[in-house]
Design a protein around this motif. Sequence first.
Motif, PDB file in Angstrom:
ATOM      1  N   ASN A 140     -33.227  -7.440   9.816  1.00 55.08           N
ATOM      2  CA  ASN A 140     -33.961  -8.286   8.871  1.00 55.08           C
ATOM      3  C   ASN A 140     -34.863  -9.272   9.596  1.00 55.08           C
ATOM      4  N   ALA A 141     -34.393  -9.809  10.727  1.00 57.90           N
ATOM      5  CA  ALA A 141     -35.214 -10.760  11.489  1.00 57.90           C
ATOM      6  C   ALA A 141     -36.449 -10.060  12.054  1.00 57.90           C
ATOM      7  N   LEU A 142     -36.295  -8.817  12.474  1.00 59.96           N
ATOM      8  CA  LEU A 142     -37.437  -8.056  12.997  1.00 59.96           C
ATOM      9  C   LEU A 142     -38.536  -7.923  11.945  1.00 59.96           C
ATOM     10  N   ALA A 143     -38.134  -7.862  10.674  1.00 62.92           N
ATOM     11  CA  ALA A 143     -39.132  -7.745   9.611  1.00 62.92           C
ATOM     12  C   ALA A 143     -40.029  -8.980   9.588  1.00 62.92           C
ATOM     13  N   ASP A 144     -39.519 -10.123  10.060  1.00 62.10           N
ATOM     14  CA  ASP A 144     -40.332 -11.343  10.188  1.00 62.10           C
ATOM     15  C   ASP A 144     -40.886 -11.492  11.608  1.00 62.10           C
ATOM     16  N   ARG A 145     -40.832 -10.437  12.377  1.00 62.49           N
ATOM     17  CA  ARG A 145     -41.319 -10.414  13.767  1.00 62.49           C
ATOM     18  C   ARG A 145     -40.596 -11.434  14.640  1.00 62.49           C
ATOM     19  N   LYS A 146     -39.309 -11.581  14.345  1.00 61.74           N
ATOM     20  CA  LYS A 146     -38.454 -12.427  15.177  1.00 61.74           C
ATOM     21  C   LYS A 146     -37.343 -11.570  15.768  1.00 61.74           C
ATOM     22  N   THR A 147     -36.895 -11.938  16.962  1.00 69.88           N
ATOM     23  CA  THR A 147     -35.780 -11.231  17.579  1.00 69.88           C
ATOM     24  C   THR A 147     -34.603 -12.187  17.668  1.00 69.88           C
ATOM     25  N   VAL A 148     -33.478 -11.803  17.054  1.00 71.48           N
ATOM     26  CA  VAL A 148     -32.305 -12.667  17.100  1.00 71.48           C
ATOM     27  C   VAL A 148     -31.154 -11.969  17.810  1.00 71.48           C
ATOM     28  N   GLY A 149     -30.374 -12.782  18.506  1.00 75.88           N
ATOM     29  CA  GLY A 149     -29.159 -12.303  19.148  1.00 75.88           C
ATOM     30  C   GLY A 149     -27.989 -13.128  18.674  1.00 75.88           C
ATOM     31  N   GLU A 150     -26.821 -12.847  19.251  1.00 76.24           N
ATOM     32  CA  GLU A 150     -25.642 -13.651  18.933  1.00 76.24           C
ATOM     33  C   GLU A 150     -24.964 -14.077  20.232  1.00 76.24           C
ATOM     34  N   ARG A 151     -24.523 -15.343  20.261  1.00 70.57           N
ATOM     35  CA  ARG A 151     -23.910 -15.894  21.464  1.00 70.57           C
ATOM     36  C   ARG A 151     -22.402 -15.743  21.394  1.00 70.57           C
ATOM     37  N   CYS A 152     -21.822 -15.360  22.532  1.00 72.99           N
ATOM     38  CA  CYS A 152     -20.361 -15.288  22.623  1.00 72.99           C
ATOM     39  C   CYS A 152     -19.812 -16.708  22.743  1.00 72.99           C
ATOM     40  N   PRO A 153     -18.856 -17.074  21.884  1.00 70.19           N
ATOM     41  CA  PRO A 153     -18.313 -18.435  21.945  1.00 70.19           C
ATOM     42  C   PRO A 153     -17.491 -18.664  23.208  1.00 70.19           C
ATOM     43  N   SER A 154     -17.119 -17.578  23.887  1.00 70.25           N
ATOM     44  CA  SER A 154     -16.261 -17.715  25.061  1.00 70.25           C
ATOM     45  C   SER A 154     -17.085 -17.791  26.357  1.00 70.25           C
ATOM     46  N   CYS A 155     -17.996 -16.808  26.555  1.00 67.43           N
ATOM     47  CA  CYS A 155     -18.731 -16.766  27.828  1.00 67.43           C
ATOM     48  C   CYS A 155     -20.183 -17.217  27.680  1.00 67.43           C
ATOM     49  N   ALA A 156     -20.618 -17.489  26.452  1.00 64.93           N
ATOM     50  CA  ALA A 156     -21.949 -18.042  26.153  1.00 64.93           C
ATOM     51  C   ALA A 156     -23.091 -17.047  26.348  1.00 64.93           C
ATOM     52  N   LYS A 157     -22.772 -15.809  26.698  1.00 62.03           N
ATOM     53  CA  LYS A 157     -23.826 -14.807  26.836  1.00 62.03           C
ATOM     54  C   LYS A 157     -24.427 -14.490  25.460  1.00 62.03           C
ATOM     55  N   VAL A 158     -25.758 -14.266  25.435  1.00 63.39           N
ATOM     56  CA  VAL A 158     -26.435 -13.962  24.170  1.00 63.39           C
ATOM     57  C   VAL A 158     -26.752 -12.461  24.126  1.00 63.39           C
ATOM     58  N   TYR A 159     -26.178 -11.771  23.149  1.00 64.23           N
ATOM     59  CA  TYR A 159     -26.348 -10.322  23.040  1.00 64.23           C
ATOM     60  C   TYR A 159     -27.501  -9.968  22.105  1.00 64.23           C
ATOM     61  N   VAL A 160     -28.411  -9.101  22.589  1.00 63.38           N
ATOM     62  CA  VAL A 160     -29.557  -8.626  21.815  1.00 63.38           C
ATOM     63  C   VAL A 160     -29.684  -7.118  22.026  1.00 63.38           C
ATOM     64  N   PRO A 161     -29.638  -6.269  21.002  1.00 64.87           N
ATOM     65  CA  PRO A 161     -29.279  -6.620  19.628  1.00 64.87           C
ATOM     66  C   PRO A 161     -27.791  -6.965  19.538  1.00 64.87           C
ATOM     67  N   PRO A 162     -27.424  -7.799  18.604  1.00 64.48           N
ATOM     68  CA  PRO A 162     -26.011  -8.149  18.483  1.00 64.48           C
ATOM     69  C   PRO A 162     -25.235  -7.033  17.784  1.00 64.48           C
ATOM     70  N   ARG A 163     -24.005  -6.795  18.219  1.00 64.54           N
ATOM     71  CA  ARG A 163     -23.160  -5.822  17.517  1.00 64.54           C
ATOM     72  C   ARG A 163     -21.931  -6.491  16.931  1.00 64.54           C
ATOM     73  N   GLY A 164     -21.869  -7.805  17.042  1.00 64.24           N
ATOM     74  CA  GLY A 164     -20.768  -8.522  16.395  1.00 64.24           C
ATOM     75  C   GLY A 164     -19.613  -8.835  17.312  1.00 64.24           C
ATOM     76  N   ALA A 165     -19.645  -8.312  18.541  1.00 67.31           N
ATOM     77  CA  ALA A 165     -18.527  -8.540  19.458  1.00 67.31           C
ATOM     78  C   ALA A 165     -19.059  -8.697  20.867  1.00 67.31           C
ATOM     79  N   CYS A 166     -18.358  -9.506  21.667  1.00 66.80           N
ATOM     80  CA  CYS A 166     -18.688  -9.616  23.087  1.00 66.80           C
ATOM     81  C   CYS A 166     -17.841  -8.598  23.844  1.00 66.80           C
ATOM     82  N   PRO A 167     -18.474  -7.602  24.476  1.00 70.26           N
ATOM     83  CA  PRO A 167     -17.684  -6.560  25.129  1.00 70.26           C
ATOM     84  C   PRO A 167     -16.931  -7.057  26.355  1.00 70.26           C
ATOM     85  N   THR A 168     -17.323  -8.194  26.879  1.00 68.02           N
ATOM     86  CA  THR A 168     -16.619  -8.748  28.039  1.00 68.02           C
ATOM     87  C   THR A 168     -15.373  -9.498  27.596  1.00 68.02           C
ATOM     88  N   CYS A 169     -15.512 -10.313  26.569  1.00 68.76           N
ATOM     89  CA  CYS A 169     -14.402 -11.168  26.145  1.00 68.76           C
ATOM     90  C   CYS A 169     -13.594 -10.565  24.992  1.00 68.76           C
TER      91      CYS A 169
END
Lengths: 325, 348
Positions: A198-227
């Motif tokens: 949906n963000a891409l439709a507005d020409r924006k790229t969004v990711g999600e930050r892991c609350p544990s290691c602070a890495k920002v995943y793009v595209p986000p899949r809802g989980a941090c594979p490290t933590c």
Amino acid sequence: MTAAPSPEVLRAPLVVEFPFTRSLGPVQSAFLTGLRERTVLGVRTGDGTILVPPVEYDPVTADEIRDLVEVAPTGTVTTWAWNASPRRGQPLTTPFAWVLVKLDGADTALLHVLDAPGPDAVHSGQRVRIRWAAERTGAITDIACFEPYESESESEGAGGTAAPAHSGLFDDLVTGITAPARLDYVYSPGRAQTDYINALADRKTVGERCPSCAKVYVPPRGACPTCGVATTDRVEVGPAGTLTTYCIVNIKARGLDIEVPYVYGHIALDGAGLALHGRIGGIPYDQVRMGLRVEPVWTEGARFPDHYRPTGEPDADYDTYKELI
Amino acid sequence: MRDIAIVAFAQSDHLRRTDECSEVEMVMPVLHSVLAQTGLKTSDIGFTCSGSSDYLAGRAFSFTMTLDGVGAWPPISESHVEMDGAWALYEAWVKLLTGEADTALVYSYGKSSPGSVRDVLTRQLDPYYVAPLWPDSVALAALQAQALIDAGETDEPALAGVAARSRGDAADNPHAQLPGARPQGDYLVQPLRTGDCPPIGDGAAAVVLVAGDRARDLCERPAWIRGMDHRIEAHSLGVRDLTDSPSARLAAERAGAFERPVDTAELHAPFTSQEVVLRKALRLGDDVRVNPSGGALAANPVMAAGLIRLGEAAARIQRGESDRALAHATSGPCLQQNLVAVLEGEAQ
């Protein structure tokens, strides 16, 4: 812009379709060629049991078996189930009975369908015979279906218990089958990827930050594979980024309207913890380099950037992106 | 041989659809729950094994996505079976028996909602003689049910009784999709009515296995796995006696189920008629509590429903409600493949 309530997750039809092409061994080849010629073949096991449909290995001893016999196109229903609502791909489009039929001369039963007016017209022990398909190709569907057959005993059948041997040889043996398969899905990418699309439709790229290691995943899949924890902290990244690595493509892919050579690269958008991939344009292919600063180029109506082009900024220092290669 | 126990079990609420969740989002809560129950961290797990099916998702290598929920960095020892998670548990059990790991995390999940599970399951059938006819899973179960009725082993009222008892018991199961008795409904494929068939839904489950005395540190009353075995029969339905399940019987014998009576049985019988077959094959008397969770008739997340049977049986032992339980999982049409485990709790 204030955060709007999360929109409904995206859904789209997804059709998986494939022509399953399989080769046949000698026994299956003989059986399916036989069906094309209106002849039903079985195979005799070491202890004299006659298996229809035939297999190449004894289901009890695992011995190789090749001893073909001919059985009758008539038989007896051993069990049945009434299907009032035929589904796509099934042999009949009108209500029918699924049946296991022990053909006269065989010791095991074949799964197929029985054309009958209703469930009251079907019972175990019922006598039936094959209705052949008008056009036969060497497939199990060469049997269009079974139909009720007014005959009291299997002694009237062609084979009886002494099924005659058969060479299995026919002109123009069928050596393979193509079994088309189609499955229909409605795919939903889930909350995290819905937000991204949906963000891409507005020409924006969004990711999600892991609350544990602070890495920002793009595209986000809802989980941090490290933590192994949920990423729920939404972060906008880019639009510019750094080319971390790339390759030069010299082979034109079928259906792809891009002149070769072109450059395909990994782009770490500013603020992202890992690189996306995309095509690099707006610069000769032999001048592309690691560390190049790039920005997305959108075309009218596109759902994602067409390519990335140089921003004109100085190249990024290696140390700023070495963890993202 | 080392003693190995199930020390933790978690399952999701089983729902008709879970569009808002990706698979990893559905799996993560159950993974976190079993770790929290034991106090273990990802880095404490010696072996991770999962079960799922690409055909449910309609996507190749779909299981790799759920690995994001495990925390696979630094690198872990991991495996996957394209089967029900009960078989993933079997692989983990062997890994622990051989001493290659001391602790295992097993999980499985299935989202049936994106596709038509009746059609999807036809793709596991013999591709030469059977799959081109598209016989769906309910149709094949109905052939088995009719064979049982013809043999005098059951009748439609008895099957309705199995359905009512299962869903009545599920009223106490907060995760069940169909809690509480409901009408048997119309024929789906005669002789099976809607009530004889499992709900279609999405769900996930996870368990933790631990070897040796450590199990007692992590769990007040571990469910010790005394034996486990799985067997398969000829895939051609017409070769088999559909009223019996010799593979389930043999697996139970090899798992030690017949050495002493069990008090509980969690049977993976998605269709009412299959419980009739399994009760006979597994020699379960009327004194055995069958599917107190409600079983697969109350919640049948494909690829997780078998693992849930092992988990439910273990949880019952952990709660002190059972001392010796049989857990069963199945795969394929008409109970083609069967896995049986015997679980025990120590004297209370």
